[in-house]
Design a protein around this motif. Structure first.
Motif, PDB file in Angstrom:
ATOM      1  N   ILE A 277      -8.405   5.372   2.957  1.00  0.00           N
ATOM      2  CA  ILE A 277      -7.600   3.788   2.271  1.00  0.00           C
ATOM      3  C   ILE A 277      -6.177   5.011   1.646  1.00  0.00           C
ATOM      4  O   ILE A 277      -5.581   3.636   1.905  1.00  0.00           O
ATOM      5  N   VAL A 278      -6.245   5.561   1.564  1.00  0.00           N
ATOM      6  CA  VAL A 278      -4.419   6.290   0.617  1.00  0.00           C
ATOM      7  C   VAL A 278      -3.811   6.084   2.712  1.00  0.00           C
ATOM      8  O   VAL A 278      -2.775   6.206   2.520  1.00  0.00           O
ATOM      9  N   THR A 279      -4.188   6.816   3.699  1.00  0.00           N
ATOM     10  CA  THR A 279      -3.739   6.958   4.778  1.00  0.00           C
ATOM     11  C   THR A 279      -3.468   5.812   5.266  1.00  0.00           C
ATOM     12  O   THR A 279      -1.818   5.229   6.113  1.00  0.00           O
ATOM     13  N   LEU A 280      -3.955   4.939   5.818  1.00  0.00           N
ATOM     14  CA  LEU A 280      -3.421   3.575   6.606  1.00  0.00           C
ATOM     15  C   LEU A 280      -4.005   1.570   5.625  1.00  0.00           C
ATOM     16  O   LEU A 280      -2.695   1.292   6.025  1.00  0.00           O
ATOM     17  N   VAL A 281      -4.464   1.966   5.133  1.00  0.00           N
ATOM     18  CA  VAL A 281      -4.697   0.819   3.736  1.00  0.00           C
ATOM     19  C   VAL A 281      -3.473  -0.340   2.886  1.00  0.00           C
ATOM     20  O   VAL A 281      -2.869  -0.220   2.494  1.00  0.00           O
ATOM     21  N   ALA A 282      -2.981   1.656   2.156  1.00  0.00           N
ATOM     22  CA  ALA A 282      -2.425   1.888   0.873  1.00  0.00           C
ATOM     23  C   ALA A 282      -0.819   1.447   1.626  1.00  0.00           C
ATOM     24  O   ALA A 282      -0.499   0.907   0.745  1.00  0.00           O
ATOM     25  N   PRO A 283      -0.473   2.529   2.081  1.00  0.00           N
ATOM     26  CA  PRO A 283       0.665   2.005   3.066  1.00  0.00           C
ATOM     27  C   PRO A 283       1.130   0.792   4.072  1.00  0.00           C
ATOM     28  O   PRO A 283       1.840  -0.435   4.034  1.00  0.00           O
ATOM     29  N   LEU A 284      -0.541  -0.079   3.671  1.00  0.00           N
ATOM     30  CA  LEU A 284       0.027  -0.991   5.033  1.00  0.00           C
ATOM     31  C   LEU A 284       0.331  -2.006   3.569  1.00  0.00           C
ATOM     32  O   LEU A 284       1.020  -3.458   4.081  1.00  0.00           O
ATOM     33  N   ILE A 285      -0.458  -2.034   2.644  1.00  0.00           N
ATOM     34  CA  ILE A 285      -0.767  -2.929   1.401  1.00  0.00           C
ATOM     35  C   ILE A 285       0.697  -2.392   0.972  1.00  0.00           C
ATOM     36  O   ILE A 285       1.650  -3.992   0.213  1.00  0.00           O
ATOM     37  N   ASP A 286       1.503  -1.579   0.728  1.00  0.00           N
ATOM     38  CA  ASP A 286       2.607  -1.799   0.609  1.00  0.00           C
ATOM     39  C   ASP A 286       4.057  -2.799   1.087  1.00  0.00           C
ATOM     40  O   ASP A 286       4.487  -3.290   0.715  1.00  0.00           O
ATOM     41  N   GLY A 287       3.539  -2.620   2.348  1.00  0.00           N
ATOM     42  CA  GLY A 287       4.629  -3.877   3.495  1.00  0.00           C
ATOM     43  C   GLY A 287       4.562  -4.138   2.674  1.00  0.00           C
ATOM     44  O   GLY A 287       5.527  -5.452   3.394  1.00  0.00           O
ATOM     45  N   MET A 288       2.975  -4.676   3.429  1.00  0.00           N
ATOM     46  CA  MET A 288       2.822  -6.371   3.438  1.00  0.00           C
ATOM     47  C   MET A 288       3.757  -7.015   1.497  1.00  0.00           C
ATOM     48  O   MET A 288       4.060  -8.198   1.926  1.00  0.00           O
TER      49      MET A 288
ATOM     50  N   TRP B  17      -0.611  12.658  10.845  1.00  0.00           N
ATOM     51  CA  TRP B  17      -0.904  12.163   9.930  1.00  0.00           C
ATOM     52  C   TRP B  17       0.423  11.037   9.085  1.00  0.00           C
ATOM     53  O   TRP B  17      -0.005   9.875   8.665  1.00  0.00           O
ATOM     54  N   ARG B  18       1.178  11.699   8.549  1.00  0.00           N
ATOM     55  CA  ARG B  18       2.757  11.396   7.909  1.00  0.00           C
ATOM     56  C   ARG B  18       2.706  10.425   9.415  1.00  0.00           C
ATOM     57  O   ARG B  18       3.527   8.802   8.877  1.00  0.00           O
ATOM     58  N   LYS B  19       3.084  10.404  11.080  1.00  0.00           N
ATOM     59  CA  LYS B  19       3.360   9.088  11.075  1.00  0.00           C
ATOM     60  C   LYS B  19       2.040   6.957  11.020  1.00  0.00           C
ATOM     61  O   LYS B  19       3.030   6.563  11.306  1.00  0.00           O
ATOM     62  N   ALA B  20       0.488   8.286  11.000  1.00  0.00           N
ATOM     63  CA  ALA B  20       0.342   7.118  10.915  1.00  0.00           C
ATOM     64  C   ALA B  20       0.326   5.910   9.785  1.00  0.00           C
ATOM     65  O   ALA B  20       0.363   4.793   9.370  1.00  0.00           O
ATOM     66  N   ARG B  21       0.530   7.245   8.580  1.00  0.00           N
ATOM     67  CA  ARG B  21       0.857   6.133   7.259  1.00  0.00           C
ATOM     68  C   ARG B  21       2.412   5.482   7.551  1.00  0.00           C
ATOM     69  O   ARG B  21       2.616   4.553   7.319  1.00  0.00           O
ATOM     70  N   ASP B  22       3.482   5.344   8.503  1.00  0.00           N
ATOM     71  CA  ASP B  22       4.694   5.113   8.726  1.00  0.00           C
ATOM     72  C   ASP B  22       4.107   3.643   9.709  1.00  0.00           C
ATOM     73  O   ASP B  22       4.505   2.756   9.561  1.00  0.00           O
ATOM     74  N   ILE B  23       3.415   3.771  10.672  1.00  0.00           N
ATOM     75  CA  ILE B  23       2.405   3.241  11.214  1.00  0.00           C
ATOM     76  C   ILE B  23       2.006   2.043  10.328  1.00  0.00           C
ATOM     77  O   ILE B  23       2.870   0.281  10.806  1.00  0.00           O
ATOM     78  N   ALA B  24       1.555   1.722   9.615  1.00  0.00           N
ATOM     79  CA  ALA B  24       0.938   1.017   8.746  1.00  0.00           C
ATOM     80  C   ALA B  24       2.113   0.249   7.988  1.00  0.00           C
ATOM     81  O   ALA B  24       1.285  -0.899   7.878  1.00  0.00           O
ATOM     82  N   TYR B  25       2.720   1.224   6.907  1.00  0.00           N
ATOM     83  CA  TYR B  25       3.617   0.257   6.371  1.00  0.00           C
ATOM     84  C   TYR B  25       4.485  -0.647   7.119  1.00  0.00           C
ATOM     85  O   TYR B  25       4.418  -2.040   7.203  1.00  0.00           O
ATOM     86  N   ARG B  26       4.904  -0.013   8.277  1.00  0.00           N
ATOM     87  CA  ARG B  26       5.419  -1.325   9.544  1.00  0.00           C
ATOM     88  C   ARG B  26       4.791  -2.087   9.934  1.00  0.00           C
ATOM     89  O   ARG B  26       5.181  -3.480  10.088  1.00  0.00           O
ATOM     90  N   VAL B  27       3.450  -1.973  10.030  1.00  0.00           N
ATOM     91  CA  VAL B  27       2.871  -2.836   9.999  1.00  0.00           C
ATOM     92  C   VAL B  27       2.364  -4.054   9.237  1.00  0.00           C
ATOM     93  O   VAL B  27       2.835  -5.166   8.893  1.00  0.00           O
ATOM     94  N   GLY B  28       2.293  -4.152   8.397  1.00  0.00           N
ATOM     95  CA  GLY B  28       2.610  -4.642   7.067  1.00  0.00           C
ATOM     96  C   GLY B  28       3.537  -5.352   6.522  1.00  0.00           C
ATOM     97  O   GLY B  28       3.251  -6.360   6.250  1.00  0.00           O
TER      98      GLY B  28
END
Length: 384
Positions: A295-306, A7-18
């Motif tokens: 949403i809180v796992t993937l989408v929120a970190p993705l948007i933060d990264g963007m 779970w934590r790694k998935a959040r990190d991946i989403a952030y880097r993608v963003g």
């Protein structure tokens, strides 16, 4: 099936993608910037204070007292002439300090008689640049513009700030079993994600759009994902491999690259983050609470990264109940303001979400005891 991502790694991946996605930026007036994210630092166009200024009503004095009171008052918004020795001048809060001033007599400490004023005095004024100097950075990029931030930027002489254009989103709700109006009947289920998720996306800094309902056919799925004209396409349902789950086959037809394909978290396991030539696709489970967890796992970190915000962080909560673990999965357990587990917390339920403060994060291969401190993921702005 692929091994589920931690779970934590998935959040990190989403952030880097963003972070790998560049959004447009533009300048907007401060009143229009609130809620947006700064694309460039904000610097002081004038020092604060811009000049030596008094913080209370009273008298500016110079030399030894008692002081002869001048006829002219020093009001806020006027240029101050020098003060002569042995003289006093009435001065208003926020007024420029007259050159030569030795001290300020507070109004409540003063005595005025026969054209003279007396009382205890002290060098009680704010000095130019005391709060911030000309050119200093007020806020770095990545900060969300709040009313207080906008007010401080204005006080420092700014009219506009540069903000990121919010990532645009498209919400495709899969499922012939869903209805968008009226009560559930005849085997149909009322869609709860269509009304909820656009506002959730807005609260995260994206531009939410109304949900589009997509029929359970391969071609309808393909049309929904081919040319979305949005930065992020979110889908609900169809993330597993059931008889009418066409999301994965559609992504294969579009030669999608998977960044995350299932996450080791309960609830919420069958979620995904993929990328096609048309943009980012976030596949959310169809169960409402699981979709919110995606949403809180993937989408929120993705948007933060963007938006170039700081990486998402967690606070802590002391739980008031024992919480069972979920084997090798992280468990996100709904808790209230007292750290107690809320009732009605099943994957398909939103009643518990509406009553919760957020999720206590129970690590894999572990449970939690009452009184234990756990990581905490807030639902501020979503559930309360």
């Amino acid at each position: 099936m692929n091994t589920a991502t931690d779970w934590r790694k998935a959040r990190d991946i989403a952030y880097r993608v963003g972070q790998g996605i560049t959004l447009a930026s533009h300048s907007v007036p401060l009143t229009d910037a609130i809620g947006h994210t700064l694309a460039e630092p904000v610097r002081a166009a004038n020092p604060l204070p811009a000049f030596d200024t008094v913080a209370m009503d009273g008298y500016a004095i110079r030399g030894e007292g008692p002081w002869r009171l001048e006829d002219t008052d020093q009001l806020a918004g006027t240029v101050a002439d020098p003060l002569s020795s042995g003289h006093a001048r009435r001065i208003a809060t926020g007024a420029q300090l007259p050159p030569g001033t030795d001290g300020i007599i507070r109004l409540e400490d003063s005595t005025e008689s026969n054209g003279q004023v007396n009382g205890p005095h002290q060098p009680d004024w704010r000095h130019v640049g005391e709060e911030i100097n000309l050119g200093d950075t007020l806020f770095s990029s990545g900060r969300t513009v709040t009313p207080a931030l906008a007010g401080f930027a204005a006080a420092a002489g700014n009219d506009e700030v540069s903000v990121w254009s919010p990532p645009t989103t498209r919400l495709a709700v899969f499922g012939d079993e869903l209805v968008s109006q009226g009560p559930a009947r005849d085997g149909k289920i009322r869609d709860s994600l269509g009304p909820m998720l656009p506002a959730v996306l807005d609260s995260l800094g994206a531009a939410g759009s109304a949900a589009v309902h997509v029929a359970d056919t391969p071609e309808d799925h393909l049309r929904a994902l081919e040319n979305p004209h949005s930065t992020i396409t979110l889908t609900t349902g169809g993330t597993m491999h059931g008889p009418v789950d066409y999301l994965h086959p559609t992504l294969q037809r579009l030669n999608a690259t998977y960044h995350v394909n299932t996450v080791a978290v309960r609830p919420g396991f069958p979620m995904l983050l993929a990328e096609t030539d048309s943009g980012i696709v976030c596949g959310l489970p169809g169960n409402p609470q699981s979709a919110l967890i995606a949403i809180v796992t993937l989408v929120a970190p993705l948007i933060d990264g963007m938006l170039r915000r700081d990486p998402p962080d967690l606070s802590t909560v002391t739980v008031a109940d024992d919480i069972a673990g979920r084997g090798d999965c992280t468990r996100l357990a709904l808790v209230d303001h007292d750290g107690r587990l809320v009732a009605h917390h099943g994957s398909a339920m939103l009643r518990g979400v509406a009553a919760a403060r957020g999720f206590a994060v129970v690590p894999p291969h572990a449970g939690a005891r009452a009184g234990q401190e756990l990581s905490f993921l807030s639902l501020s702005g979503i559930s309360y």
